[in-house]
Structures are given as structure tokens and as C-alpha cells.
Enzyme design. Structure first.
Site, PDB file in Angstrom:
ATOM      1  CE  LYS A   1      32.620  40.152  42.973  1.00 50.33           C
ATOM      2  NZ  LYS A   1      32.656  38.812  42.388  1.00 50.33           N
TER       3      LYS A   1
HETATM    4  N1  GLU Z   1      33.887  36.130  44.470  1.00 46.54           N
HETATM    5  C1  GLU Z   1      33.547  34.884  43.887  1.00 46.54           C
HETATM    6  C2  GLU Z   1      32.892  35.087  42.541  1.00 46.54           C
HETATM    7  O1  GLU Z   1      33.095  36.065  41.877  1.00 46.54           O
HETATM    8  C3  GLU Z   1      32.771  33.994  44.833  1.00 46.54           C
HETATM    9  C4  GLU Z   1      31.433  34.491  45.226  1.00 46.54           C
HETATM   10  C5  GLU Z   1      30.762  33.667  46.328  1.00 46.54           C
HETATM   11  O2  GLU Z   1      31.294  32.640  46.692  1.00 46.54           O
HETATM   12  O3  GLU Z   1      29.695  34.086  46.769  1.00 46.54           O
HETATM   13  O4  GLU Z   1      32.196  34.243  42.051  1.00 46.54           O
END
Ligand code: GLU
Length: 476
Positions: free
Chosen positions: A107
């Protein structure tokens, strides 16, 4: 929150993890290896804006590399900090394992209020952040693939992809370095709606399990259910829109930044969204009556509560006053570990974040595969499928003419049947299948074992089990 000390977001995720591993039989040490965050990179960089240099702080955290690339969004918000990205990266590991997308968890975040900047300034900042990450392989098609999250969307992903491409001019797979791109820039149909769509599919699947529904005291299907949604951003809007327009649910409460709206008869979600876009908040919107203290709406009577904004909104301070018998966590971490315990004792059923909002990363997976295969889904087979359908329709038509009115085709059947699936339909079908199967694995663990009290613990057990298998297979 007033006067109550709660663990941080990351500690909260760890506490939930601990609850689950206590019920598992993992080899000594593996539990700790899975739990810890492998690395967090912090970057501070300056951008010349409005005549002076402004310094920004950003992070990219890699929680687990049991599978690569690692995957997870990049968030632009003032609340971004190391603890938060690490918690979110950990959730990505478990989320990807639960819905069987072949990624580790990661993240990123940039501490910024995007609303304070002009588009060209945001582009400069995003490109610079992307440069810092890409040069350390923290953006890379086979190592680390970001995506949108709070405060970012297609536009930012397009800038990131372009930045990566400029730095890697001969990489034929450059487009796969990030997902959530616009359709005209290597994206996939259905990615924007994906997380909200996933929430809808998750609820549909929940309501296909009468034993699980019975634990909430609710009955029947989604039709007529009273829903309160907190946050009308990309996830909350799409979830509320689909649930109300396709499943007959009534959106009786909407919480936004400036307060909440209530209407026991249900609201037109699109009208509220348009109002917010024009007026900056829900106040004055004729769809419902305005409640200045939006947080109070979380405690209103309803059938389904959908927190779809930020972490920690249901906490030790308000948990005991929650009236919804069913909560579906469209946001990441909206219920703290302490609140989770209170709600569990109250008998509230929680469909956990790592499952409920996994629609985004699932469709990101489809986009990544599409980028690597360099071909749109359905391009090879669609017309062939249509030709085969045509054969059947011709045959039925022949019978139709022969038998007359006694046996006629339903109007529209021909058009509907003849049309081969396009990319959007294939994406939705893949997402639906993923959400159904993941729910079943979670629910099966919940029912099979007496010591598994809730869906969250079941989800962790399934996810941790898969990560553990993957480490074992590597010989660790
Ligand atoms: N930000 C989104 C999540 O928390 C999507 C992550 C992604 O598509 O890699 O799942």
C-alpha cells in the site's frame, strides 16, 4: 473519539490476526513472519509550486512478498502515515489471498489534500512521487503494482503509468505497472465501479445463505432492506447505486463530510451525488432531511450499515449504540478491534473488509492480465460465440414458423441471446464468480468450526492458511 484509548489501525489489524492464528496450527515462527510488514519506504521530496519549494511525504509499504508482484492502492490524504499504510498493506495481503488474486500485499500513501491543488500541480506531484517509487522498483509490472485508493483515481493512475513508461522505454509490459487506468490508456471496463459492485455481489451472496442471514434476524433478500451508507465516494456511491437500482434496497441514510441525510422512504443516490458535486455537501439536498452530526446516523435504525469512507469510524465510543444487525465493511478497517468485540457480543454480523471491498483488486487483477496479454478480453471469441448462437436462433426460428403461435419465442430473446459477451460483461462475471467463491470459503469455515465465532476470523483463517501454504511451498 473522546476519552477512549484504542490501539492504532495497524495494531487493530494485528489483534484481529492474532485472534485467528490462535485457532490455527502454524509451525513456530511462521505466524510472526506472516504478520510483520516486510518493509516500508518513506520518501520526502520537494516540488516547485507557486514560486516556492513544497516538501511532501509519501510511503510505499510492502507487507508480504509470498507472491509477486505485490499489490495495493496509493492514497492521497492528510491522514496518511506509516502506521496506516502498514495496516492497509497487511489487509491487502489477506484480501488478495482470500479472493485468490496472485499478489502479495502492499500500500502507498502521500500526505496531501488533493483538493488544495490545481490539476497541473497534482500532475507534477504525482509524477515526482511515481519517479521516486519507480526508481526503487516500488512501481514495476512484476514487482509492485499500485492502484487507486482514497483521493486518487484513473487520472493519477494514467500519470503514474506514463511516468513509468518514460523511465522504461523498452519495457513491453510497462502498462501493467499500475492498474485502475482509464479505458483509453490501458485500463479495463468496469474497474471504476468494481469495489462498489463487489459490495453488491458480496451482499447478494450473503443473502443466498439463509443460515447466515438468520444470524442477523433479517430474512428474505435485499429487496426492501433499509441501508445506511457512510461516504458517497467511488465505493459508497457505486454500492448504494447498484443496491437501490438493481436489488430494490432502500437507501435511508447517507453520511457525507458535512453531515447526513435521512429519508425512511429511500433516496435517489444519483440525485444526492449530483447535489454533492454541485454544492460540496449534502446540506439542502431535497432527497432527505439534513442531520448536521453525520456520525450519529451510523447509530440509526437500519437493516444494513455500509461504512465506505475511512478507518476507525465504528469504535469503542459508538459501537454499543449501533442498531444495524448487519455491517458490510466497504472501507478498509472501519471497525476497530475493540468495537469488533463489542459488536460480536451484541450479535451483529460483520462482513469483513478484506472480503467486502476486494472487488477493486479483483478487477485490477483482470486489468493486469489484460495488459500482460496485450489483448482485450473477448476479442478472439465474441463473434465466434455470436455465430454459434445464430445457428441456434435460426433453428428455433424454423420451429417457430412451423409451430406458429403455440410455441413462440419470447420477444427480445433473439437480441439478448445473439449478443456475445463484451469486456464489461466478462469483467462482471469474473468478479461475481470471485465474490461468490470467496464468500463460500469464508462461510464454510465459520460453520464448520465451533471455535470460529465470526466471518472476520473465518476470513483471516482462510487467508492466513493460503499465505502459509505459499511460504511452505517456497521452503521457508
Ligand atoms: N485500493 C484498493 C484496495 O484497497 C484497490 C487495490 C488494487 O486494486 O490493487 O483494495
Amino acid at each position: 473519539m473522546t476519552g477512549v484509548i484504542e490501539p492504532s489501525f495497524r495494531e487493530s489489524v494485528d489483534l484481529m490476526f492474532d485472534r485467528a492464528v490462535r485457532l490455527m496450527d502454524l509451525p513456530p515462527g511462521l505466524e510472526e513472519k506472516i504478520k510483520v510488514c516486510n518493509a516500508t519506504y518513506t520518501v520526502r521530496f520537494g516540488v516547485r509550486l507557486r514560486g516556492s519549494i513544497q516538501t511532501f511525504t509519501g510511503y510505499r509499504s510492502v507487507h508480504s512478498e509470498h507472491m509477486e508482484p505485490v499489490k495495493g492502492g496509493i492514497r492521497f490524504a492528510m491522514g496518511v502515515n506509516q502506521d496506516e499504510v502498514e495496516a492497509l498493506a497487511a489487509l491487502m495481503t489477506y484480501k488478495c489471498a482470500l479472493v485468490e488474486t496472485p499478489f502479495g500485499g502492499s500500500k502507498g500513501g502521500l500526505r496531501i489534500d488533493p483538493r488544495e491543488y490545481e490539476e497541473h500541480e497534482l500532475e507534477q506531484i504525482t509524477r515526482r512521487f511515481a519517479y521516486e517509487l519507480a526508481k526503487r522498483d516500488l512501481i514495476h509490472p512484476s514487482q509492485n503494482v499500485p492502484a487507486p485508493d482514497m483521493g486518487t483515481g484513473e487520472r493519477e493512475m494514467a500519470w503514474i503509468a506514463d511516468q513509468y513508461r518514460r523511465m522504461n522505454t523498452t519495457d513491453i509490459n510497462a502498462n501493467a505497472c499500475v492498474t485502475g487506468k482509464p479505458a483509453h490508456a490501458g485500463g479495463i471496463q468496469g474497474r471504476v465501479e468494481a469495489t462498489g459492485r463487489g459490495v453488491q455481489y458480496a451482499l447478494r451472496e450473503f443473502f443466498r445463505h439463509p443460515d447466515d442471514v438468520a444470524r442477523t434476524g433479517l430474512s428474505g433478500k435485499l429487496d426492501g432492506k433499509r441501508v445506511i451508507v457512510q461516504g458517497l465516494g467511488n465505493v459508497g456511491y457505486h454500492a448504494a447505486h447498484f443496491l437501490s437500482t438493481e436489488d430494490g434496497a432502500k437507501i435511508t441514510g447517507i453520511v457525507e463530510r458535512d453531515g447526513g441525510l435521512v429519508n425512511p422512504k429511500g433516496m435517489d443516490v444519483d440525485a444526492v451525488r449530483d447535489w454533492v458535486a454541485q454544492n460540496g455537501g449534502v446540506q439542502g439536498c431535497p432527497e432527505g432531511s439534513f442531520v448536521p452530526d453525520g456520525a450519529k446516523l451510523l447509530e440509526e435504525d437500519c437493516d444494513i450499515l455500509i461504512p465506505a469512507a475511512i478507518e476507525g469510524v465504528i469504535n469503542l465510543e459508538n459501537a454499543a449504540r449501533i442498531k444495524a444487525p448487519l455491517i458490510i465493511e466497504a472501507a478498509n478497517g472501519p471497525v476497530t478491534a475493540g468495537a469488533d468485540e463489542v459488536l460480536r457480543k451484541m450479535g451483529v454480523v460483520i462482513i469483513p473488509d478484506m472480503y467486502a471491498n476486494a472487488g477493486g483488486v479483483t478487477v485490477s487483477y483482470f486489468e493486469w492480465v489484460k495488459n500482460l496479454s496485450h489483448i482485450r478480453f473477448g476479442r478472439m471469441q465474441r463473434r465466434q460465440e455470436e455465430a454459434r448462437h445464430q445457428l441456434i436462433v435460426d433453428e428455433l426460428q424454423r420451429l417457430d414458423e412451423h409451430l406458429g403461435d403455440a410455441w413462440s419465442m419470447t420477444p427480445n430473446f433473439k437480441e439478448k441471446y445473439l449478443r456475445g459477451a463484451d469486456e464489461l460483461e466478462l469483467v462482471r462475471s469474473g468478479l461475481d464468480d470471485t465474490m461468490r467463491i470467496a464468500y463460500q470459503s469464508m462461510s464454510e469455515t465459520w460453520h464448520r468450526r465451533d471455535d470460529v465465532e465470526d466471518l472476520r476470523t473465518a476470513a483471516y483463517i482462510v487467508a492466513i492458511g493460503r499465505v502459509a501454504d505459499s511460504y511452505r511451498a517456497k521452503g521457508l
